[in-house]
Scaffold this motif. Structure first.
Motif, short mmCIF file in Angstrom:
data_model
loop_
_atom_site.label_atom_id
_atom_site.label_comp_id
_atom_site.label_asym_id
_atom_site.label_seq_id
_atom_site.Cartn_x
_atom_site.Cartn_y
_atom_site.Cartn_z
N HIS A 44 19.88 -71.99 8.88
CA HIS A 44 20.52 -72.10 7.56
C HIS A 44 20.71 -73.55 7.11
CE1 HIS A 44 21.21 -67.80 7.38
NE2 HIS A 44 21.55 -67.87 8.66
N PHE A 45 19.93 -74.45 7.71
CA PHE A 45 20.03 -75.87 7.37
C PHE A 45 19.98 -76.05 5.85
CE2 PHE A 45 18.11 -80.00 6.42
CZ PHE A 45 18.99 -80.84 7.09
N GLY A 46 20.98 -76.75 5.32
CA GLY A 46 21.02 -77.03 3.89
C GLY A 46 21.72 -75.97 3.05
N ASP A 47 22.00 -74.81 3.65
CA ASP A 47 22.71 -73.75 2.91
C ASP A 47 24.19 -74.12 2.77
OD1 ASP A 47 20.32 -72.40 3.00
OD2 ASP A 47 21.02 -70.79 4.32
N ASP A 48 24.82 -73.57 1.74
CA ASP A 48 26.25 -73.79 1.54
C ASP A 48 27.04 -73.21 2.72
OD1 ASP A 48 25.97 -75.07 -0.88
OD2 ASP A 48 26.24 -73.25 -2.07
N GLY A 49 28.01 -73.96 3.19
CA GLY A 49 28.92 -73.48 4.22
C GLY A 49 28.42 -73.59 5.64
N VAL A 50 27.23 -74.15 5.85
CA VAL A 50 26.73 -74.29 7.22
C VAL A 50 27.65 -75.22 8.00
CG1 VAL A 50 24.84 -75.17 8.64
CG2 VAL A 50 24.34 -73.85 6.61
N GLU A 99 39.04 -79.28 14.50
CA GLU A 99 37.71 -79.68 14.01
C GLU A 99 36.79 -78.47 13.84
OE1 GLU A 99 34.70 -82.22 12.60
OE2 GLU A 99 36.88 -82.39 12.68
N ILE A 100 36.88 -77.50 14.74
CA ILE A 100 36.12 -76.25 14.57
C ILE A 100 36.53 -75.59 13.26
CG2 ILE A 100 35.86 -73.88 15.42
CD1 ILE A 100 36.08 -75.06 18.29
N ARG A 101 37.83 -75.51 13.03
CA ARG A 101 38.32 -74.89 11.79
C ARG A 101 37.84 -75.67 10.56
NH1 ARG A 101 41.38 -70.69 12.56
NH2 ARG A 101 42.59 -70.37 14.45
N ARG A 102 37.84 -76.99 10.64
CA ARG A 102 37.39 -77.80 9.51
C ARG A 102 35.91 -77.55 9.21
NH1 ARG A 102 34.71 -82.03 8.00
NH2 ARG A 102 34.02 -82.66 10.08
N ARG A 103 35.10 -77.57 10.26
CA ARG A 103 33.65 -77.41 10.07
C ARG A 103 33.27 -76.00 9.60
NH1 ARG A 103 30.50 -81.60 12.38
NH2 ARG A 103 31.83 -83.07 13.50
N THR A 104 34.11 -75.02 9.89
CA THR A 104 33.80 -73.63 9.55
C THR A 104 34.59 -73.13 8.34
OG1 THR A 104 35.49 -72.75 11.04
CG2 THR A 104 33.25 -73.06 11.95
N GLY A 105 35.30 -74.03 7.66
CA GLY A 105 36.14 -73.58 6.54
C GLY A 105 37.17 -72.57 7.01
N ASN A 106 37.79 -72.87 8.16
CA ASN A 106 38.77 -71.97 8.78
C ASN A 106 38.15 -70.61 9.10
OD1 ASN A 106 41.28 -71.61 9.95
ND2 ASN A 106 42.13 -70.67 8.12
N LEU A 107 36.94 -70.67 9.64
CA LEU A 107 36.19 -69.47 10.06
C LEU A 107 35.92 -68.53 8.88
CD1 LEU A 107 37.96 -68.74 13.48
CD2 LEU A 107 35.87 -70.04 13.09
N THR A 108 35.65 -69.09 7.72
CA THR A 108 35.35 -68.32 6.52
C THR A 108 33.84 -68.22 6.36
OG1 THR A 108 37.38 -69.08 5.48
CG2 THR A 108 35.70 -68.15 4.03
N LEU A 109 33.33 -67.01 6.42
CA LEU A 109 31.90 -66.78 6.27
C LEU A 109 31.48 -66.87 4.80
CD1 LEU A 109 31.54 -63.73 8.67
CD2 LEU A 109 30.42 -65.95 8.97
N PRO A 110 30.31 -67.44 4.55
CA PRO A 110 29.81 -67.42 3.18
C PRO A 110 29.30 -66.02 2.83
CG PRO A 110 28.19 -68.43 4.62
CD PRO A 110 29.42 -68.14 5.46
#
Length: 161
Positions: A42-48, A106-117
């Motif tokens: 998903h390189f380049g996709d929103d929320g990766v 940092e995991i939460r930050r990178r994942t938008g608090n584990l929010t899936l697109p």
């Protein structure tokens, strides 16, 4: 929450090793592999979650060192009822735990608090579900050590201090 009697430090160390150490060793390599796949596909996709796989790989090494220090040094000392200077390795473990808290943030930050697109694939979904389980396990693992296991062996909690 654990059902192990919290006043039995030796039993608690064994419980932590079999329940949490073993589980982290299973969880992290799978999560790192899934994160790498999601980042690649998903390189380049929103929320990766860019960089998540590298962070998880780093955590594998750091946590392995941390768990080995507990298994080979601290927990055997606790099982013997403590040792002179035990507060020093406990302080190191507490510092490591603070580092793990920062990594979870940092995991939460990178994942938008584990929010899936929207439309996230199965691997991405399983990754975030697995991360949620890992974070829950790690949080309880550190809570048991910081709040239950360590205090009786630290100066403020010891009868002879």
């Amino acid at each position: 929450m654990t059902t192990v009697p919290i006043n039995d430090a030796a039993a608690l160390t064994h419980y932590i090793e079999t329940r949490y150490h073993a589980r982290h060793r299973e969880q992290l390599p799978m999560l790192a592999a899934m994160a790498e796949r999601v980042e690649d596909v998903h390189f380049g996709d929103d929320g990766v979650p860019d960089g998540l796989s590298v962070l998880l790989q780093q955590m594998i090494g750091e946590m392995e060192i941390h768990m080995k220090k507990e298994e080979l040094i601290l927990f055997p000392a606790i099982r013997r009822g403590g040792m002179p200077g035990i507060e020093a390795p406990i302080a190191v473990m507490r510092a490591d735990h603070a580092g793990h808290d920062r990594e979870v943030a940092e995991i939460r930050r990178r994942t938008g608090n584990l929010t899936l697109p929207d439309g996230a694939c199965g691997t991405w979904t399983r990754l975030y579900e697995g991360l949620a389980d890992f974070i829950d396990d790690l949080t309880e693992h550190m809570r048991l050590e910081n709040e239950v296991l360590f205090p009786p062996f630290e100066p403020a909690g010891r009868a002879d201090a």
